[in-house]
Scaffold this motif. Structure first.
Motif, short mmCIF file in Angstrom:
data_model
loop_
_atom_site.label_atom_id
_atom_site.label_comp_id
_atom_site.label_asym_id
_atom_site.label_seq_id
_atom_site.Cartn_x
_atom_site.Cartn_y
_atom_site.Cartn_z
N VAL A 52 -7.19 4.98 1.98
CA VAL A 52 -5.77 5.30 1.20
C VAL A 52 -6.06 6.14 0.04
CG1 VAL A 52 -5.25 2.81 1.63
CG2 VAL A 52 -6.46 3.18 -0.35
N VAL A 106 -1.86 6.78 5.29
CA VAL A 106 -2.61 5.93 5.95
C VAL A 106 -3.24 6.55 7.01
CG1 VAL A 106 -2.75 3.45 6.99
CG2 VAL A 106 -1.31 3.83 5.05
N ILE A 153 0.87 -1.31 -0.17
CA ILE A 153 -0.08 -0.27 0.11
C ILE A 153 1.02 1.38 -0.19
CG2 ILE A 153 -1.85 1.18 1.11
CD1 ILE A 153 -2.69 -1.44 -0.02
#
Length: 172
Positions: free
Chosen positions: A164, A18, A14
């Protein structure tokens, strides 16, 4: 070595900022894991999103506001053309189709691999809760121009209950 959630997200591929989980996520997560829930994804029938996927943009338009979870902005604001079709970014199941005075019409789609897409401020919703959708399929329509103001939508992308930055996954 102590690892935080940001480190875990990086190890899982990712990118970007965050944000911390919100308390309501646990309610949603519980609904999605209960046996017999219409929102539960069957094991082995979907491709894990963190391994392989290509997301389509939900709508063509300019990004008016960027992802900024530190400021309470958990997605991006897109200024599309009037009366434009809004599309599902990936295959999935509509898990929420609602309206509220703050965000207008809202469509939430559960995708494989604990990925959820959220489409807010759409003028008209074309899908119902529990309906399966394909990537690129029409799910809603943007509003008409009012007083020369372009309608906008807010698009959010959540992975494992954490927002995200959609710009890390989709070319707008």
């Amino acid at each position: 070595c102590i690892r935080d959630s940001t480190d875990t997200a990086r190890r899982e591929g990712i990118k970007g900022s965050v944000a911390a989980r919100i308390p309501l996520d646990s309610v949603l997560r519980e609904q999605m894991t209960l046996d017999g829930s219409p929102y539960q994804l069957e094991a082995g029938t979907t491709t894990r999103s963190e391994n392989t996927f290509e997301m389509l943009p939900p709508v063509k338009g300019l990004i008016a506001k960027a992802f900024a979870p530190q400021d309470g902005i958990y997605g991006i604001e897109i200024a599309p053309g009037a009366n434009q079709v809004v599309m599902a970014v990936l295959d999935g199941t509509v898990m929420l189709n609602t309206w509220n005075p703050e965000t207008g019409n809202v469509v939430v789609i559960q995708h494989g691999g604990n990925l959820v897409s959220v489409y807010k401020q759409v003028a008209k919703v074309m899908k119902t809760t529990g309906e399966h959708v394909r990537a690129g399929e029409s799910i809603a329509v943007t509003g008409a121009m009012v007083d020369n103001k372009v309608p906008y939508i807010t698009f959010e992308l959540w992975y494992n209950g954490t927002p995200v930055d959609p710009e890390n996954y989709i070319v707008f």
